[in-house]
Design an enzyme around this catalytic site. Structure first.
Site, short mmCIF file in Angstrom:
data_model
loop_
_atom_site.label_atom_id
_atom_site.label_comp_id
_atom_site.label_asym_id
_atom_site.label_seq_id
_atom_site.Cartn_x
_atom_site.Cartn_y
_atom_site.Cartn_z
N ASN A 9 1.88 10.85 4.19
CA ASN A 9 1.92 9.55 3.52
C ASN A 9 2.13 8.50 4.62
OD1 ASN A 9 2.58 7.25 2.09
ND2 ASN A 9 4.50 8.05 1.25
N LYS A 11 2.16 5.37 4.33
CA LYS A 11 2.84 4.15 3.84
C LYS A 11 2.09 2.92 4.37
CE LYS A 11 7.03 6.81 3.46
NZ LYS A 11 8.48 6.87 3.47
N HIS A 93 6.38 7.31 -6.00
CA HIS A 93 7.17 7.43 -4.77
C HIS A 93 8.45 6.62 -4.93
CE1 HIS A 93 8.48 6.99 -0.65
NE2 HIS A 93 7.76 8.06 -0.38
N GLU A 95 9.89 4.64 -3.09
CA GLU A 95 9.77 3.23 -2.67
C GLU A 95 9.12 2.40 -3.76
OE1 GLU A 95 7.93 4.12 1.09
OE2 GLU A 95 9.81 5.05 1.71
N GLU A 163 11.62 14.56 -3.45
CA GLU A 163 12.02 13.78 -2.28
C GLU A 163 13.37 13.12 -2.54
OE1 GLU A 163 8.35 12.57 0.16
OE2 GLU A 163 8.57 11.09 -1.40
N GLY A 169 13.07 9.06 5.56
CA GLY A 169 13.11 8.19 6.73
C GLY A 169 14.47 8.08 7.38
N SER A 207 12.20 13.45 5.74
CA SER A 207 12.55 13.83 7.11
C SER A 207 12.02 15.20 7.53
CB SER A 207 14.06 13.73 7.32
OG SER A 207 14.48 12.39 7.12
P1 PGA Z 1 9.74 10.65 5.79
O1 PGA Z 1 9.11 10.12 4.40
O2 PGA Z 1 9.00 11.94 6.12
O3 PGA Z 1 9.48 9.56 6.78
O4 PGA Z 1 11.18 10.90 5.53
C1 PGA Z 1 8.76 11.00 3.37
C2 PGA Z 1 8.14 10.24 2.24
O5 PGA Z 1 8.56 9.12 1.93
O6 PGA Z 1 7.21 10.75 1.59
#
Ligand code: PGA
Length: 245
Positions: A9, A11, A93, A95, A163, A169, A207
Protein backbone atom coordinates in the site's frame (compact mmCIF):
# COMPACT_ATOMS: atom_id res chain seq x y z
CA UNK A 1 -4.48 -24.38 0.60
CA UNK A 2 -4.58 -20.57 0.66
CA UNK A 3 -2.04 -18.88 -1.61
CA UNK A 4 -0.14 -16.24 0.32
CA UNK A 5 -0.31 -12.57 -0.67
CA UNK A 6 2.26 -9.81 -0.34
CA UNK A 7 0.32 -6.58 -0.85
CA UNK A 8 1.91 -3.14 -0.89
CA UNK A 9 0.00 0.00 0.00
CA UNK A 10 1.93 3.01 -1.25
CA UNK A 11 -0.53 5.44 0.41
CA UNK A 12 0.03 9.05 -0.76
CA UNK A 13 3.55 8.34 -1.97
CA UNK A 14 4.91 8.03 -5.47
CA UNK A 15 5.40 10.10 -8.58
CA UNK A 16 5.88 8.80 -12.11
CA UNK A 17 9.58 8.35 -11.36
CA UNK A 18 8.64 5.79 -8.66
CA UNK A 19 7.45 3.34 -11.30
CA UNK A 20 11.08 2.27 -11.50
CA UNK A 21 10.46 0.48 -8.18
CA UNK A 22 7.84 -1.69 -9.86
CA UNK A 23 10.22 -2.51 -12.70
CA UNK A 24 12.86 -3.58 -10.21
CA UNK A 25 10.32 -5.54 -8.20
CA UNK A 26 9.33 -7.50 -11.29
CA UNK A 27 12.96 -8.47 -11.80
CA UNK A 28 13.57 -9.30 -8.14
CA UNK A 29 10.46 -11.42 -7.68
CA UNK A 30 10.55 -13.61 -10.78
CA UNK A 31 9.51 -17.11 -9.79
CA UNK A 32 7.75 -16.07 -6.57
CA UNK A 33 4.81 -18.34 -5.79
CA UNK A 34 2.85 -15.88 -3.66
CA UNK A 35 0.43 -13.37 -5.13
CA UNK A 36 1.93 -9.87 -5.35
CA UNK A 37 -0.30 -6.81 -5.20
CA UNK A 38 0.70 -3.14 -5.37
CA UNK A 39 -1.78 -0.37 -4.60
CA UNK A 40 -0.17 2.88 -5.77
CA UNK A 41 -1.80 6.31 -5.77
CA UNK A 42 -4.60 6.48 -8.35
CA UNK A 43 -2.49 8.67 -10.63
CA UNK A 44 -0.06 5.80 -11.23
CA UNK A 45 -2.47 2.89 -11.64
CA UNK A 46 -2.83 2.95 -15.41
CA UNK A 47 0.89 3.15 -16.11
CA UNK A 48 1.70 0.54 -13.49
CA UNK A 49 -0.85 -1.87 -14.96
CA UNK A 50 0.95 -1.39 -18.26
CA UNK A 51 4.40 -1.91 -16.72
CA UNK A 52 3.23 -4.96 -14.72
CA UNK A 53 2.08 -6.51 -18.00
CA UNK A 54 2.05 -10.29 -17.73
CA UNK A 55 4.38 -10.39 -14.70
CA UNK A 56 1.48 -11.59 -12.56
CA UNK A 57 1.74 -8.55 -10.27
CA UNK A 58 -1.74 -7.23 -9.55
CA UNK A 59 -2.32 -3.47 -9.37
CA UNK A 60 -5.06 -2.12 -7.11
CA UNK A 61 -6.61 1.06 -5.74
CA UNK A 62 -6.44 2.37 -2.18
CA UNK A 63 -10.08 3.40 -1.92
CA UNK A 64 -13.18 3.89 -4.06
CA UNK A 65 -16.51 5.64 -3.82
CA UNK A 66 -19.76 3.72 -3.26
CA UNK A 67 -21.41 5.24 -6.34
CA UNK A 68 -20.59 4.44 -9.97
CA UNK A 69 -20.48 8.10 -11.00
CA UNK A 70 -21.97 11.45 -10.10
CA UNK A 71 -21.42 14.78 -8.42
CA UNK A 72 -18.73 13.70 -5.92
CA UNK A 73 -15.83 16.08 -6.48
CA UNK A 74 -12.45 14.49 -5.91
CA UNK A 75 -13.71 10.93 -5.65
CA UNK A 76 -12.85 7.88 -7.75
CA UNK A 77 -15.38 5.15 -8.46
CA UNK A 78 -14.83 1.41 -8.64
CA UNK A 79 -15.64 1.25 -12.38
CA UNK A 80 -12.98 3.94 -12.93
CA UNK A 81 -10.39 1.79 -11.16
CA UNK A 82 -11.46 -1.24 -13.18
CA UNK A 83 -11.37 0.82 -16.36
CA UNK A 84 -7.64 1.49 -15.97
CA UNK A 85 -6.86 -2.13 -15.13
CA UNK A 86 -7.02 -2.32 -11.34
CA UNK A 87 -8.18 -5.72 -10.09
CA UNK A 88 -8.55 -5.03 -6.40
CA UNK A 89 -9.05 -2.15 -3.94
CA UNK A 90 -8.19 -1.55 -0.30
CA UNK A 91 -11.27 -0.47 1.67
CA UNK A 92 -11.69 0.59 5.27
CA UNK A 93 -8.02 1.27 5.91
CA UNK A 94 -7.63 2.72 9.40
CA UNK A 95 -6.43 6.00 7.91
CA UNK A 96 -9.76 6.21 6.05
CA UNK A 97 -11.68 5.17 9.16
CA UNK A 98 -9.97 7.75 11.38
CA UNK A 99 -9.00 10.66 9.12
CA UNK A 100 -12.10 10.47 6.90
CA UNK A 101 -14.51 9.24 9.57
CA UNK A 102 -15.53 6.20 7.55
CA UNK A 103 -17.82 3.86 9.44
CA UNK A 104 -18.15 0.14 8.85
CA UNK A 105 -21.62 0.68 7.34
CA UNK A 106 -20.17 3.16 4.88
CA UNK A 107 -17.26 0.89 4.04
CA UNK A 108 -19.71 -1.93 3.29
CA UNK A 109 -21.32 0.17 0.56
CA UNK A 110 -17.90 0.68 -1.00
CA UNK A 111 -17.18 -3.04 -0.91
CA UNK A 112 -20.46 -3.65 -2.73
CA UNK A 113 -19.43 -1.05 -5.33
CA UNK A 114 -16.06 -2.77 -5.76
CA UNK A 115 -17.72 -6.14 -6.29
CA UNK A 116 -20.15 -4.67 -8.85
CA UNK A 117 -17.08 -3.49 -10.80
CA UNK A 118 -15.50 -6.96 -10.54
CA UNK A 119 -12.80 -5.76 -8.17
CA UNK A 120 -11.90 -7.81 -5.14
CA UNK A 121 -11.87 -5.92 -1.85
CA UNK A 122 -9.09 -5.90 0.72
CA UNK A 123 -11.12 -4.99 3.80
CA UNK A 124 -9.11 -3.65 6.74
CA UNK A 125 -9.99 -4.06 10.39
CA UNK A 126 -8.01 -3.30 13.54
CA UNK A 127 -8.14 -1.95 17.06
CA UNK A 128 -6.56 1.19 18.49
CA UNK A 129 -4.07 0.96 21.34
CA UNK A 130 -6.69 2.20 23.82
CA UNK A 131 -9.14 -0.47 22.66
CA UNK A 132 -6.48 -3.17 23.09
CA UNK A 133 -5.54 -1.85 26.53
CA UNK A 134 -9.15 -1.99 27.66
CA UNK A 135 -9.53 -5.59 26.47
CA UNK A 136 -11.92 -4.79 23.62
CA UNK A 137 -9.84 -6.01 20.69
CA UNK A 138 -11.90 -9.04 19.67
CA UNK A 139 -15.22 -7.24 20.06
CA UNK A 140 -13.96 -4.34 17.91
CA UNK A 141 -12.75 -6.77 15.25
CA UNK A 142 -16.07 -8.62 15.30
CA UNK A 143 -18.05 -5.38 14.97
CA UNK A 144 -15.86 -4.20 12.09
CA UNK A 145 -16.13 -7.53 10.28
CA UNK A 146 -19.91 -7.71 10.78
CA UNK A 147 -20.37 -4.11 9.67
CA UNK A 148 -17.90 -3.89 6.79
CA UNK A 149 -18.38 -7.19 4.94
CA UNK A 150 -21.52 -7.44 2.82
CA UNK A 151 -23.42 -10.70 2.37
CA UNK A 152 -21.91 -12.65 -0.47
CA UNK A 153 -18.26 -12.49 0.54
CA UNK A 154 -16.23 -15.27 -1.04
CA UNK A 155 -12.59 -16.24 -1.22
CA UNK A 156 -12.54 -14.74 -4.71
CA UNK A 157 -13.97 -11.31 -3.94
CA UNK A 158 -12.72 -10.66 -0.40
CA UNK A 159 -9.43 -10.48 1.47
CA UNK A 160 -9.30 -9.35 5.09
CA UNK A 161 -6.39 -7.36 6.47
CA UNK A 162 -5.94 -7.26 10.24
CA UNK A 163 -4.03 -4.07 10.98
CA UNK A 164 -3.73 -2.99 14.61
CA UNK A 165 -3.89 0.81 14.31
CA UNK A 166 -1.06 1.26 16.81
CA UNK A 167 1.25 -0.95 14.72
CA UNK A 168 0.84 1.00 11.49
CA UNK A 169 3.95 2.99 10.62
CA UNK A 170 5.19 2.83 14.19
CA UNK A 171 7.66 -0.05 14.09
CA UNK A 172 5.67 -1.66 16.94
CA UNK A 173 4.10 -5.03 16.31
CA UNK A 174 1.93 -7.23 18.49
CA UNK A 175 3.45 -10.37 19.93
CA UNK A 176 3.14 -13.37 17.67
CA UNK A 177 0.57 -14.90 20.01
CA UNK A 178 -1.50 -11.70 19.89
CA UNK A 179 -1.43 -11.84 16.08
CA UNK A 180 -2.40 -15.53 16.15
CA UNK A 181 -5.27 -14.85 18.56
CA UNK A 182 -6.84 -12.25 16.29
CA UNK A 183 -6.26 -14.16 13.05
CA UNK A 184 -7.71 -17.35 14.54
CA UNK A 185 -10.69 -15.34 15.78
CA UNK A 186 -11.24 -13.79 12.33
CA UNK A 187 -11.04 -17.26 10.75
CA UNK A 188 -13.77 -18.54 13.07
CA UNK A 189 -15.98 -15.55 12.22
CA UNK A 190 -15.46 -16.07 8.48
CA UNK A 191 -16.10 -19.82 8.63
CA UNK A 192 -19.29 -19.28 10.65
CA UNK A 193 -20.65 -16.68 8.25
CA UNK A 194 -19.48 -17.51 4.72
CA UNK A 195 -19.52 -20.77 2.76
CA UNK A 196 -15.94 -20.24 1.58
CA UNK A 197 -14.81 -18.67 4.86
CA UNK A 198 -12.03 -21.23 5.25
CA UNK A 199 -10.49 -20.01 1.99
CA UNK A 200 -10.72 -16.24 2.50
CA UNK A 201 -7.20 -14.91 2.95
CA UNK A 202 -6.39 -12.93 6.13
CA UNK A 203 -3.39 -10.60 5.87
CA UNK A 204 -1.50 -9.04 8.75
CA UNK A 205 -0.55 -5.37 8.40
CA UNK A 206 1.45 -2.99 10.58
CA UNK A 207 5.23 -2.55 10.50
CA UNK A 208 5.91 -5.64 8.37
CA UNK A 209 9.56 -5.58 7.25
CA UNK A 210 11.88 -8.01 5.48
CA UNK A 211 13.38 -8.88 8.87
CA UNK A 212 10.10 -9.90 10.57
CA UNK A 213 7.99 -11.05 7.61
CA UNK A 214 8.93 -14.74 7.60
CA UNK A 215 8.06 -15.17 11.27
CA UNK A 216 4.79 -13.26 10.91
CA UNK A 217 3.76 -15.19 7.80
CA UNK A 218 4.38 -18.47 9.63
CA UNK A 219 1.74 -17.63 12.27
CA UNK A 220 -1.53 -19.55 12.28
CA UNK A 221 -4.08 -18.11 9.82
CA UNK A 222 -1.74 -15.39 8.55
CA UNK A 223 -2.00 -15.60 4.77
CA UNK A 224 0.42 -12.81 3.95
CA UNK A 225 0.82 -9.12 4.63
CA UNK A 226 -0.44 -5.67 3.79
CA UNK A 227 2.66 -3.51 3.81
CA UNK A 228 2.95 0.26 3.86
CA UNK A 229 6.39 1.83 4.34
CA UNK A 230 8.44 -1.21 3.34
CA UNK A 231 6.53 -1.59 0.06
CA UNK A 232 7.91 1.68 -1.33
CA UNK A 233 11.36 0.23 -1.93
CA UNK A 234 11.65 -2.68 -4.37
CA UNK A 235 14.46 -4.40 -2.49
CA UNK A 236 12.63 -4.27 0.85
CA UNK A 237 9.34 -5.39 -0.65
CA UNK A 238 11.06 -8.19 -2.58
CA UNK A 239 12.40 -9.43 0.76
CA UNK A 240 8.84 -9.58 2.06
CA UNK A 241 7.66 -11.35 -1.11
CA UNK A 242 10.41 -13.93 -0.61
CA UNK A 243 9.23 -14.48 2.96
CA UNK A 244 5.71 -15.10 1.63
CA UNK A 245 7.02 -17.75 -0.78
P1 PGA B 1 3.13 0.08 7.60
O1 PGA B 1 1.62 0.31 7.07
O2 PGA B 1 3.61 -1.21 6.93
O3 PGA B 1 3.89 1.28 7.13
O4 PGA B 1 3.06 -0.07 9.07
C1 PGA B 1 0.73 -0.76 6.92
C2 PGA B 1 -0.57 -0.25 6.35
O5 PGA B 1 -1.02 0.84 6.71
O6 PGA B 1 -1.20 -0.96 5.54
Amino acid sequence: MRRKIAAGNWKMNGLKASIVELKELITLTKGATCEIVICPPATLIEEMVHVAGDSGIVIGGQDCHWSESGAYTGEISAPMLADVGAKTVILGHSERRSLHHETSDYIRTKVEAAWRADLSAIICVGETEAQRDSGDTLQIIKDQLDGSIPDGATAANTIIAYEPVWAIGTGKIPTYSQIAEVHDFIRVQLVQTYATGEDIRILYGGSVKPSNAAEIFAISNVDGGLVGGASLNATDFAGIVTAAG
